[in-house]
Motif scaffolding. Sequence first.
Motif, PDB file in Angstrom:
ATOM      1  N   ILE A  13     -84.734  10.731  -1.725  1.00 37.45           N
ATOM      2  CA  ILE A  13     -85.300  12.012  -1.300  1.00 37.45           C
ATOM      3  C   ILE A  13     -86.748  12.062  -1.774  1.00 37.45           C
ATOM      4  O   ILE A  13     -87.038  11.827  -2.947  1.00 37.45           O
ATOM      5  CB  ILE A  13     -84.514  13.200  -1.884  1.00 37.45           C
ATOM      6  CG1 ILE A  13     -83.067  13.188  -1.366  1.00 37.45           C
ATOM      7  CG2 ILE A  13     -85.197  14.525  -1.559  1.00 37.45           C
ATOM      8  CD1 ILE A  13     -82.156  14.156  -2.090  1.00 37.45           C
ATOM      9  N   GLY A  23     -84.684  16.147   5.711  1.00 41.18           N
ATOM     10  CA  GLY A  23     -83.432  15.494   5.367  1.00 41.18           C
ATOM     11  C   GLY A  23     -83.644  14.018   5.099  1.00 41.18           C
ATOM     12  O   GLY A  23     -84.760  13.498   5.242  1.00 41.18           O
ATOM     13  N   PRO A  24     -82.582  13.313   4.707  1.00 38.10           N
ATOM     14  CA  PRO A  24     -82.690  11.890   4.372  1.00 38.10           C
ATOM     15  C   PRO A  24     -82.712  11.007   5.615  1.00 38.10           C
ATOM     16  O   PRO A  24     -82.727  11.496   6.753  1.00 38.10           O
ATOM     17  CB  PRO A  24     -81.440  11.643   3.535  1.00 38.10           C
ATOM     18  CG  PRO A  24     -80.440  12.610   4.102  1.00 38.10           C
ATOM     19  CD  PRO A  24     -81.229  13.830   4.481  1.00 38.10           C
ATOM     20  N   PRO A  35     -90.840  19.344   0.292  1.00 42.60           N
ATOM     21  CA  PRO A  35     -90.156  18.130   0.742  1.00 42.60           C
ATOM     22  C   PRO A  35     -91.126  17.295   1.590  1.00 42.60           C
ATOM     23  O   PRO A  35     -92.061  17.829   2.193  1.00 42.60           O
ATOM     24  CB  PRO A  35     -89.001  18.659   1.602  1.00 42.60           C
ATOM     25  CG  PRO A  35     -88.893  20.111   1.286  1.00 42.60           C
ATOM     26  CD  PRO A  35     -90.258  20.567   0.875  1.00 42.60           C
ATOM     27  N   THR A  60     -81.696  17.848  -0.130  1.00 44.40           N
ATOM     28  CA  THR A  60     -83.150  17.701  -0.225  1.00 44.40           C
ATOM     29  C   THR A  60     -83.761  18.909  -0.926  1.00 44.40           C
ATOM     30  O   THR A  60     -84.611  18.759  -1.820  1.00 44.40           O
ATOM     31  CB  THR A  60     -83.752  17.538   1.178  1.00 44.40           C
ATOM     32  OG1 THR A  60     -83.248  16.339   1.770  1.00 44.40           O
ATOM     33  CG2 THR A  60     -85.267  17.474   1.131  1.00 44.40           C
ATOM     34  N   TRP A 112     -88.082   8.201   2.717  1.00 40.56           N
ATOM     35  CA  TRP A 112     -86.761   7.706   3.105  1.00 40.56           C
ATOM     36  C   TRP A 112     -86.419   6.369   2.461  1.00 40.56           C
ATOM     37  O   TRP A 112     -85.253   5.996   2.420  1.00 40.56           O
ATOM     38  CB  TRP A 112     -86.694   7.601   4.629  1.00 40.56           C
ATOM     39  CG  TRP A 112     -86.607   8.930   5.311  1.00 40.56           C
ATOM     40  CD1 TRP A 112     -85.941  10.039   4.863  1.00 40.56           C
ATOM     41  CD2 TRP A 112     -87.213   9.326   6.543  1.00 40.56           C
ATOM     42  NE1 TRP A 112     -86.092  11.093   5.748  1.00 40.56           N
ATOM     43  CE2 TRP A 112     -86.866  10.674   6.787  1.00 40.56           C
ATOM     44  CE3 TRP A 112     -88.017   8.666   7.481  1.00 40.56           C
ATOM     45  CZ2 TRP A 112     -87.289  11.371   7.925  1.00 40.56           C
ATOM     46  CZ3 TRP A 112     -88.442   9.365   8.604  1.00 40.56           C
ATOM     47  CH2 TRP A 112     -88.071  10.693   8.832  1.00 40.56           C
ATOM     48  N   VAL A 143     -84.555  22.571   6.032  1.00 46.24           N
ATOM     49  CA  VAL A 143     -84.376  21.624   4.928  1.00 46.24           C
ATOM     50  C   VAL A 143     -82.903  21.564   4.544  1.00 46.24           C
ATOM     51  O   VAL A 143     -82.263  22.601   4.318  1.00 46.24           O
ATOM     52  CB  VAL A 143     -85.238  22.021   3.720  1.00 46.24           C
ATOM     53  CG1 VAL A 143     -85.001  21.076   2.545  1.00 46.24           C
ATOM     54  CG2 VAL A 143     -86.716  22.026   4.109  1.00 46.24           C
ATOM     55  N   THR A 180     -79.352  11.445  -2.402  1.00 42.22           N
ATOM     56  CA  THR A 180     -78.217  12.174  -1.845  1.00 42.22           C
ATOM     57  C   THR A 180     -76.923  11.638  -2.446  1.00 42.22           C
ATOM     58  O   THR A 180     -76.911  10.603  -3.137  1.00 42.22           O
ATOM     59  CB  THR A 180     -78.159  12.006  -0.320  1.00 42.22           C
ATOM     60  OG1 THR A 180     -77.835  10.633  -0.016  1.00 42.22           O
ATOM     61  CG2 THR A 180     -79.477  12.386   0.327  1.00 42.22           C
TER      62      THR A 180
END
Length: 480
Positions: free
Chosen positions: A444, A396-397, A392, A290, A198, A286, A438
């Motif tokens: 990411i 998500g971010p 990942p 991402t 992050w 996901v 993003t």
Amino acid sequence: MTSPDMPSRPLHDWSATELVAAYAARQLSPVEVTQAVLAHIERWEGKLHALYALDAEAALAQARASEARWLEGEPLVGPQGACLDGVPATLKENIATRGTPMPLGTAATELVPAAEDAPPAARLREAGAVLLAKTTMPDYGMLSSGLSSFHALTRNPWDLGKNPGGSSAGAAAAAAAGYGPLHVGTDIGGSVRLPAGWCGIFTLKPSLGRIPIKPPFAGRVAGPMTRTVADAAQLMAHLSRPDWRDGMSLPWQDNIPWLALGEQDMPPLRGLKLGLMMDAGWGLTVEPETAAAVQAAARAFEAAGASVEPLRGFSTRTMIDGLDAFWRMRSWLDISALPEARRNKVLPYIRAWVDRGASLTAAELYHGYSQMAALRDAAIAACEPFDYVLSPVSPGPAFPAEWASPINDPQRPFEHIAFTLPYNMSEQPAASINCGYTAAGLPIGLQIIGKRFDDLGVLRMASAWERMRGAQRPWPEVPG
């Protein structure tokens, strides 16, 4: 002093390898570097809140001692020539440093000076690194968040309205903001990789026992958090040195060439077999940005000659629910034993999470504990056909700064750690490295997982990706 071949960036942006080269050439002094980093911290910290127990005078005293060693031509040099002498560094506040109280991120802790350095702190002191401060964490390290009942809210330097993640919250924020090049965090379910992803930095969660730590616990590791893979390798050369106080640590191996990350050292990507896991089997879905960034990274490895095959999620809701029950009971026993006045200081989110521990049966507790082994076996079996696995880091971010987790629900606390948790239980090395941004400019993270004990291989894969991905966006600047 300046030289035409010195980087033109501000000193707080220099890597450890660049600083050591400049010290050796007498182009820079550890004192001027430490002063520059401290001045940069002063500009940032009122907005970021990444540090605890900053001691500028002690840091400058360490820098002066390092300067004297460099002037005498006798810097402290570690295994294989690794050198951190005079390089600014921080440690997560749950890594004990002698004489500094360790609040563990919570206002419920009684502040008592630590009696001794924990192994990672001892290794950095022995290496001559300049220890600037400790870095913040949430209460007891139980959150993937910068939210704490003891520390001010730690924020993400890419967007102060966003969370840096956790529990190595301050370490990731400090690395991204340029509080010197070297930072050390800890991880038991994603606590170095999630904030690294992050905040757009690099980290390695090493194999269990590779870096001695105190106290040891199943799945718990310390790991380097840096802007570059090469700086993390320098840290690994020092942090992996033996310490008898960790009864779970691996035998010392002085033949791991941590610093061999140049192009001539890289094993060919052609012929490698990579797994790509985009669905962990449970947890949050996901998000599209991402997924696109991670899949693009996989295609780049494929273009370089590796084969990439889908890897289905191997962990299950039964596994995570069992671990959730075990950890709730463990935490409930600790927190319920506190006097009421102190217990009430723990974050309400965490108190709500642990409360169910009071009603768990012995059978539920045993079943929960058994899921550690079930998850370990599933992870090792799933990764066995591959040289490395890509995924990942998180679904998500970065999420809102004030939240305790990406969904902010204490009854569903682990939905975002489905990609990271398995490799703590399986003891495998896993890295986080930036693979894109993003549309809103948030980093990411790409996770690279290796087989047990192949820490160097994961570093080399990350170094290969670092070269392939090209130039990154500029690091965040202090808001005007």
